[in-house]
Write an enzyme that holds these catalytic residues in place. Structure first.
Site, short mmCIF file in Angstrom:
data_model
loop_
_atom_site.label_atom_id
_atom_site.label_comp_id
_atom_site.label_asym_id
_atom_site.label_seq_id
_atom_site.Cartn_x
_atom_site.Cartn_y
_atom_site.Cartn_z
N ARG A 150 19.20 35.29 94.77
CA ARG A 150 18.25 36.03 95.59
C ARG A 150 18.54 35.74 97.22
O ARG A 150 18.36 36.47 97.91
CB ARG A 150 16.82 35.97 95.18
CG ARG A 150 16.41 36.75 93.86
CD ARG A 150 14.94 36.79 93.75
NE ARG A 150 14.39 37.69 92.90
CZ ARG A 150 13.29 37.79 91.95
NH1 ARG A 150 12.47 36.89 92.52
NH2 ARG A 150 13.06 38.86 91.42
N LYS A 163 9.17 42.27 73.88
CA LYS A 163 7.81 42.94 73.63
C LYS A 163 8.16 44.43 73.95
O LYS A 163 8.53 45.03 75.12
CB LYS A 163 6.60 42.41 74.39
CG LYS A 163 6.20 41.05 73.97
CD LYS A 163 4.88 40.78 74.31
CE LYS A 163 4.57 40.63 75.73
NZ LYS A 163 3.40 40.35 76.25
N GLY A 193 14.30 39.82 84.66
CA GLY A 193 14.58 38.50 84.97
C GLY A 193 15.54 37.83 83.84
O GLY A 193 16.59 37.25 84.47
N GLY A 211 10.22 42.85 87.56
CA GLY A 211 9.32 43.78 87.29
C GLY A 211 9.46 45.07 88.33
O GLY A 211 9.19 46.03 87.90
P1 ADP Z 1 13.64 40.86 80.93
O1 ADP Z 1 13.12 39.67 81.62
O2 ADP Z 1 15.14 40.79 80.98
O3 ADP Z 1 13.05 42.14 81.15
P2 ADP Z 1 12.19 40.22 78.52
O4 ADP Z 1 11.35 39.45 79.29
O5 ADP Z 1 11.69 41.58 77.98
O6 ADP Z 1 13.49 40.55 79.21
O7 ADP Z 1 12.56 39.19 77.23
C1 ADP Z 1 13.38 38.17 77.37
C2 ADP Z 1 12.99 37.22 76.08
O8 ADP Z 1 13.04 37.92 74.79
C3 ADP Z 1 14.25 36.09 76.10
O9 ADP Z 1 13.65 34.92 76.74
C4 ADP Z 1 14.35 36.27 74.71
O10 ADP Z 1 14.55 34.81 74.22
C5 ADP Z 1 13.41 36.99 74.02
N1 ADP Z 1 14.10 37.65 72.67
C6 ADP Z 1 14.85 38.52 72.56
N2 ADP Z 1 14.99 38.99 71.39
C7 ADP Z 1 14.31 38.09 70.52
C8 ADP Z 1 14.13 37.93 69.21
N3 ADP Z 1 14.75 38.87 68.28
N4 ADP Z 1 13.04 37.04 68.69
C9 ADP Z 1 12.35 36.23 69.66
N5 ADP Z 1 12.84 36.33 70.93
C10 ADP Z 1 13.64 37.19 71.63
C1 3PG Z 2 9.69 38.34 90.78
O1 3PG Z 2 10.26 37.43 90.66
O2 3PG Z 2 9.46 39.45 89.94
C2 3PG Z 2 9.09 38.92 92.09
O3 3PG Z 2 9.46 37.81 93.19
C3 3PG Z 2 7.73 38.93 92.27
O4 3PG Z 2 6.86 37.81 91.59
P1 3PG Z 2 5.59 37.96 91.12
O5 3PG Z 2 5.73 38.65 89.71
O6 3PG Z 2 4.97 36.67 91.04
O7 3PG Z 2 4.49 38.89 91.93
MG MG Z 3 11.16 38.60 81.32
#
Ligand code: ADP
Ligand code: 3PG
Ligand code: MG
Length: 396
Positions: free
Chosen positions: A37, A203, A353, A376
């Site tokens: 970033r 999720k 993320g 997000g």
């Molecule tokens: P992003 O941050 O890219 O939007 P998410 O936050 O939705 O992704 O999900 C990421 C997490 O999901 C990862 O930390 C991963 O370990 C978990 N994950 C993915 N598939 C599975 C699974 N089948 N069982 C448990 N955890 C999982």
């Molecule tokens: C992020 O990492 O998604 C942004 O920097 C926003 O952070 P926040 O979810 O704490 O508002």
């Molecule tokens: Mg995530």
């Protein structure tokens, strides 16, 4: 809609407040774990410096609570040090945001100087969008640039109330925000066909709105990750100990009905007895997960099927790891997908993320057409949301 950019505003001799998103992951010892970033803001910073401006950089870091001891790791010092290293010129870190030290540092700025203010969220007024705080922050500068794409979905003071304090001719987006918006416009507008979306992650509840907004736009939406098991359960399959969101089964069922054969589910699974990296694993063909087993990654046949679809696509957008990629035994599905994207001639966009972290970990980030700096903000953009932080920047 194209927005006024930093190219269009007069910068010579001006102090420019640039809202950046330097909310970077930190190591346990407080060092910057990933400076993507910070590097992503460099084109904007270098442009403003070359145009004769001085820079006042503002960011949040983490989610401080107001408790001095637990907030200490969220000071901007290490971030400012890293910026100095990648920018290759002196960067002065000040220890407050709108207090005496910040005012003194900003009043003596000369063209070419760079100041990083303290974590903007140390001020309670930031989260609240407080007008008095916004006026104090805006009072430090002559112009405002938003280059904090990752924070654009937040209505915090530095994102909305601060730019509102400047004349419209002195508000702009930076090159990072411009690039992220262009990519999103292409994805949601007239993408090169066939278009494929890959959705995975933890999720289904986090991603339902994204899936709904993307379905009419894509040829196929491929599902992986833990959300698979909520869909399989909704179809009546056995899911063992896999992660299922029991309160989302109805929603999942409706989505499956609406999507028809556009929505593609895995055809095999890597299963494990526990979530532990040392757990016993088995590949399960078909969609019945045995009792006591957890679906932890897409299986090899699914990975090959998805890879072939990616190879034939015109556009691929990917959010959400295909499995628990953080542990070596469970990362192969995610890695195969990342690799297939880098080999495809499609326009390849990755966001979220953990998804960005995964492609970075595999060393494949530079081979994608674009890896979003938004978590997000990227997801909400794919949901079709518009942001107040961008409404306050004039259209071109
Ligand atoms: P992003 O941050 O890219 O939007 P998410 O936050 O939705 O992704 O999900 C990421 C997490 O999901 C990862 O930390 C991963 O370990 C978990 N994950 C993915 N598939 C599975 C699974 N089948 N069982 C448990 N955890 C999982
Ligand atoms: C992020 O990492 O998604 C942004 O920097 C926003 O952070 P926040 O979810 O704490 O508002
Ligand atoms: Mg995530």
């Amino acid at each position: 809609m194209a927005k006024q950019t930093i190219r269009e505003i007069d910068l010579k001799g001006r102090k420019v407040l640039i809202r950046v998103d330097f909310n970077v992951p930190l190591k346990k010892d407080g060092a910057v774990a990933d400076d993507r970033r910070i590097k992503a803001a460099l084109p904007t910073l270098n442009h403003a410096l070359a145009a004769g401006a001085s820079l006042i950089l503002v960011s949040h870091l983490g989610r401080p609570t107001g408790d001095a001891a637990t907030d200490a790791p969220f000071k901007m010092d290490r971030v400012a040090e890293r910026l100095q290293a990648v920018l290759g010129r002196p960067v002065k870190k000040v220890n407050d945001t709108v207090g005496a030290e910040a005012r003194a540092a900003c009043s003596s700025l000369r063209p070419g100087d760079v100041v990083v203010l303290e974590n903007v969220r140390f001020n309670p007024g930031e989260k609240k969008g407080d007008p008095t705080f916004a006026a104090q922050l805006a009072g430090l500068a002559d112009a405002y640039v938003n280059d904090a794409f990752g924070t654009c979905h937040r209505d915090e003071a530095s994102m909305v109330a601060v730019p509102e304090r400047f004349e419209r001719s002195r508000r702009a987006i930076g090159f990072l925000v411009e690039k992220e918006l262009k990519i999103l416009d292409a994805l949601l507008g007239k993408p090169k066909k066939p278009m494929i979306a890959l959705m995975g992650g933890a999720k289904v509840s986090d991603k339902i709105l994204v899936i709904e907004n993307l379905l009419p736009r894509v040829d196929h939406l491929l599902i992986g990750g833990a959300m698979t098991y909520t869909f399989l359960k909704a179809q009546g399959h056995a899911t063992g100990k896999s992660r299922v969101e029991a309160d989302r089964l109805d929603e999942a069922r409706k989505l499956l009905e609406k999507a028809g054969d556009k929505l593609v589910l895995p055809i095999d699974h890597l299963t494990a007895q526990t979530l532990d990296a040392t757990a016993r694993t088995e590949v399960v063909s078909g969609n019945e997960i045995p009792e006591g087993w957890i679906g932890i990654d897409i299986g090899p046949a699914t990975a090959e099927d998805y890879a072939a679809r990616i190879a034939a696509a015109g556009t691929v957008v990917w959010n959400g790891p295909m499995g628990k990629f953080e542990d070596e035994p469970f990362r192969h599905g995610t890695e195969r997908i990342a690799q297939a994207m880098t080999r495809s001639n499609a326009i390849t966009v990755v966001g979220g993320g953990e998804t960005a972290e995964a492609v970075e970990q595999f060393g494949l980030a530079d081979k994608m057409a674009h890896v979003s700096t938004g978590g997000g903000a990227f997801l909400e953009s794919l949901e079709g949301k518009t942001f107040n932080s961008l409404k306050v920047i004039p259209d071109l």
